[in-house]
Design an enzyme around this catalytic site. Structure first.
Site, PDB file in Angstrom:
ATOM      1  N   ASP A   1       0.814  -1.218   0.000  1.00 29.98           N
ATOM      2  CA  ASP A   1       0.000   0.000   0.000  1.00 29.98           C
ATOM      3  C   ASP A   1       0.843   1.261   0.000  1.00 29.98           C
ATOM      4  O   ASP A   1       1.956   1.284   0.516  1.00 29.98           O
ATOM      5  CB  ASP A   1      -0.870   0.045   1.272  1.00 29.98           C
ATOM      6  CG  ASP A   1      -2.303  -0.373   0.979  1.00 29.98           C
ATOM      7  OD1 ASP A   1      -2.583  -0.740  -0.162  1.00 29.98           O
ATOM      8  OD2 ASP A   1      -3.127  -0.327   1.898  1.00 29.98           O
ATOM      9  N   LYS A   2       0.263   2.320  -0.521  1.00 29.44           N
ATOM     10  CA  LYS A   2       0.880   3.644  -0.408  1.00 29.44           C
ATOM     11  C   LYS A   2       0.604   4.242   0.967  1.00 29.44           C
ATOM     12  O   LYS A   2       1.524   4.583   1.700  1.00 29.44           O
ATOM     13  CB  LYS A   2       0.359   4.572  -1.503  1.00 29.44           C
ATOM     14  CG  LYS A   2       0.829   6.019  -1.332  1.00 29.44           C
ATOM     15  CD  LYS A   2       0.196   6.920  -2.372  1.00 29.44           C
ATOM     16  CE  LYS A   2       0.704   8.341  -2.203  1.00 29.44           C
ATOM     17  NZ  LYS A   2       0.244   8.970  -0.954  1.00 29.44           N
TER      18      LYS A   2
END
Length: 688
Positions: free
Chosen positions: A321-322
């Site tokens: 994930d960012k």
């Protein structure tokens, strides 16, 4: 006179306040790390500290939409697949999925007036739209805010040996210090003077980005020049060197790889010399990458720019994930641990450590899963409700739905594009990708879509995009090159991974919908006609066999030409659903080989492991509630909680296998819709 002056001053201050509010509203939708390449390190550090100084009131997005995908090749098989491939791991979408294949670009700098983000997201999808309908437990749900801060979502990779990956060592292994010469050689750090180091530091930090530093080699021997070249490249990542002769004297010229003038000059010189690599050292340097609020490909792109190597020299087992703190293993071909460690001095939100040399790269899907530490803030549930929900998660698990990240964030879901591809309706594919749409989009994309709707001119629409690498830009470029009568060829300019994610998205909606029907029809027990896996092959259960199996053994197919379907009435529902979409379940091969769907099998329920939880109370909403690996390395104290604190949060930990979504586990605990649309409404109410 004074009254007029007062009125003028009041109006001026009002305008300043209004403009400042708009700027800060815009600022809070952009991660500082996203614009790092455009800033000097000093300014970047100041802005990053400002951004972290107060909680970011972003909607609790599950897989945020952000900049456009880079044109990077990844190994995403679409061929024959019996057991589901690891498109993602542990609830973390690939970059293409996370962005919903939308064409948002970085740094637009515009603040659209009118609707708020919450208003714009009213056009987005909810879980009901993508077949996410059922829960497995009967406990009462409660509210909470997911990902209020990116530090509320921490992911540690579980490597193929089953070990949770941590960043806990920044030292360089002894192998990195091997030198080819047997005689004692001058140390690299001794060949540069303090003044030269100062000049090179300024060059590295972009202070004189378009300039260079010339170092005269007085003792003109090849060995001395080699040492100077090596010292500059190892101590100042991002700089390149070349040898020049001026008026009979030899100089080593250092230049910044990003400088336009330097790049123009270096084109006339020979290729840079190859770095020495001992034969007894593994060809790949493996390291642990700790990153904050940056997705995996963004991080690798940053590393490759500083190291002056190609992104495809890096390999990894899964994307992360960012909007999170994540820790994962990375491997890079023939880059020393010393060079990698030097990057820790000049990068923000990234740390590298736990270096080792091995003879093999990493491959997608090799990991065993991910370990999550998740904080849900401002929970409304009692301690008893929390205990019931977490106990159910630990004992029973959750429905293994494809999460909302899979389907995009705009008013045109990615599965609609996938369905049009499978139907071979290419005009509709172009229309769905390029047509105007309501919802949260950048101003330049809105103008691009309006231009396309008005003129159907790909070149005119393309001019509205500041960066052409987004999906819309790549499609328009293809239409400009090959014409609107060759849409298949034009569509092929979009990176393969992105194109395949459209049809994977359609498969995912079908799977979600049919699993909801399966749970509705038969509940949480195995029944005659259900499918189980034997190795990689599926078969249907008899009535007697069903008595010996549990729901945790049951799989459901993603539609394709190489799978079988349950023999009970839910299996027939696949055929009906695809027929309603204009597709023939008996003909899932496409005339374009890439879009032929083999299908796959996916477990109906997932039971997390290593589940633990704690309700914590605190007074400062700005503080991090998780002690990160980097904070531990820096000997920073762990967060301190107040049992009488104003705010309550649930901190949970659990491990998941690859290709499952952590957000679906959280959904089962809270019994809340995890879509951006619903989470935005919840956040807006909370922050107001």
């Amino acid at each position: 006179m004074w009254e007029n002056a007062a009125v003028t001053a009041t109006r001026f201050l009002s305008n300043v306040v209004r403009h400042t509010s708009r700027v800060f509203a815009r600022w809070k939708t952009i991660s500082v790390s996203e614009i790092q390449p455009r800033l000097s390190p000093r300014l970047y550090k100041q802005l990053a500290l400002m951004a972290e100084s107060e909680p970011t009131p972003l909607p609790a997005q599950v897989g945020e939409k952000r900049g456009c995908p880079e044109d990077e090749e990844q190994n995403t098989p679409s061929k024959k697949t019996k057991v589901e491939e690891d498109h993602k791991n542990g609830g973390h979408p690939t970059r293409d999925e996370e962005e919903g294949l939308g064409g948002e670009e970085e740094g637009d700098g515009e603040e659209e007036e009118g609707e708020t983000f919450a208003d714009m997201m009213k056009h987005g999808l909810t879980e009901l739209d993508v077949g996410i309908l059922k829960y497995v437990s009967d406990h009462e749900g409660f509210s909470g805010i997911l990902k209020e801060r990116y530090s509320d979502f921490v992911v540690h990779e579980i490597n193929k040996q089953g070990k949770v990956v941590h960043l806990d060592d920044l030292s360089i292994p002894a192998e990195a210090e091997d030198v080819p010469e047997t005689e004692e050689q001058p140390k690299e750090c001794d060949v540069l003077t303090d003044e030269q180091k100062k000049q090179l530091t300024e060059l590295q930090l972009f202070t004189n980005k378009e300039d260079n530093v010339s170092i005269e080699v007085m003792d003109d021997t090849k060995e001395k020049r080699t040492l100077v070249h090596k010292a500059i490249k190892s101590q100042f990542p991002g700089l390149e060197t070349k040898t020049e002769e001026k008026e009979g004297r030899k100089y080593i010229v250092a230049y910044h790889a990003a400088g336009k003038k330097a790049l123009a000059e270096v084109k006339t010189t020979a290729a840079p010399r190859k770095h020495f690599w001992p034969k007894n050292r593994g060809s790949y340097c493996h390291f642990v990458l700790y990153k904050e609020n940056k997705d995996t490909m963004d991080a690798i792109n940053v590393l490759s720019k500083f190291l002056r190597t190609r992104p495809n020299m890096f390999s990894y087992m899964g994307t992360k994930d960012k909007r999170a703190i994540t820790v994962q293993e990375i491997a890079v071909l023939k880059i020393t641990a010393e060079r990698l460690a030097h990057l820790n001095k000049c990068l923000m939100n990234l740390k590298l450590g736990n270096f080792s040399y091995k003879n093999h790269p990493l491959k997608l899907g090799e990991l065993q899963g991910n370990h999550f530490t998740v904080v849900i803030r401002n929970i409304s549930g009692s301690d008893e409700q929390v205990h019931q929900s977490m106990t159910s998660l630990k004992q029973t698990g959750f429905i293994n739905y494809f999460g909302m990240q899979r389907f995009g964030t705009t008013a045109v879901p990615t599965q609609q594009v996938g369905r049009a591809i499978l139907k071979n309706d290419w005009n509709q594919v172009v229309d769905l990708i390029l047509k105007p749409r309501p919802g949260a989009e950048k101003g330049f994309l809105v103008r691009c879509r309006e231009e396309w709707a008005k003129t159907q001119d790909p070149e005119a629409a393309l001019k509205k995009l500041p960066n052409k690498r987004c999906v819309e830009g790549q499609l328009l470029r293809g239409l400009s090159m090959y014409g609107k009568k060759n849409i298949i060829t034009a569509f092929g300019l979009i990176p393969r991974n992105n194109r395949l994610m459209y049809i994977h998205s359609y498969q995912s909606v079908v799977w979600n919908t049919m699993v909801s029907r399966r749970i509705e029809a038969f509940g949480l027990k195995a029944v005659e006609g259900d499918l189980v896996l034997e190795g990689t092959t599926a078969r249907a259960l008899s009535a007697e066999e069903a008595e010996k199996h549990s729901i945790h053994d049951i799989v459901m197919p993603l539609p394709g030409f190489d799978v079988i379907y349950p023999s009970h009435h839910v299996g027939k529902g696949y055929r009906e659903l695809l027929a309603a979409d204009g597709l023939d379940i008996d003909n899932m091969r496409h005339k374009v080989k890439d879009y032929s769907l083999a299908g796959a099998y996916r477990r109906v329920l997932i039971r997390p492991t290593d589940v633990s939880w704690k309700v914590i109370q605190y007074d400062d909403p700005k503080i991090s509630l998780v002690h990160s690996d980097f904070e531990i390395l820096e000997n920073k104290p762990a967060p301190v909680f107040n049992s009488e604190g104003k705010y309550r949060a649930l901190r949970m930990e659990f491990s998941l296998p690859p290709s499952t979504y952590a957000t679906m586990a959280i959904r089962e605990v809270l019994k809340l819709d995890t879509s951006i649309k619903k989470q935005t409404q919840l956040n807006t109410t909370w922050f107001n």
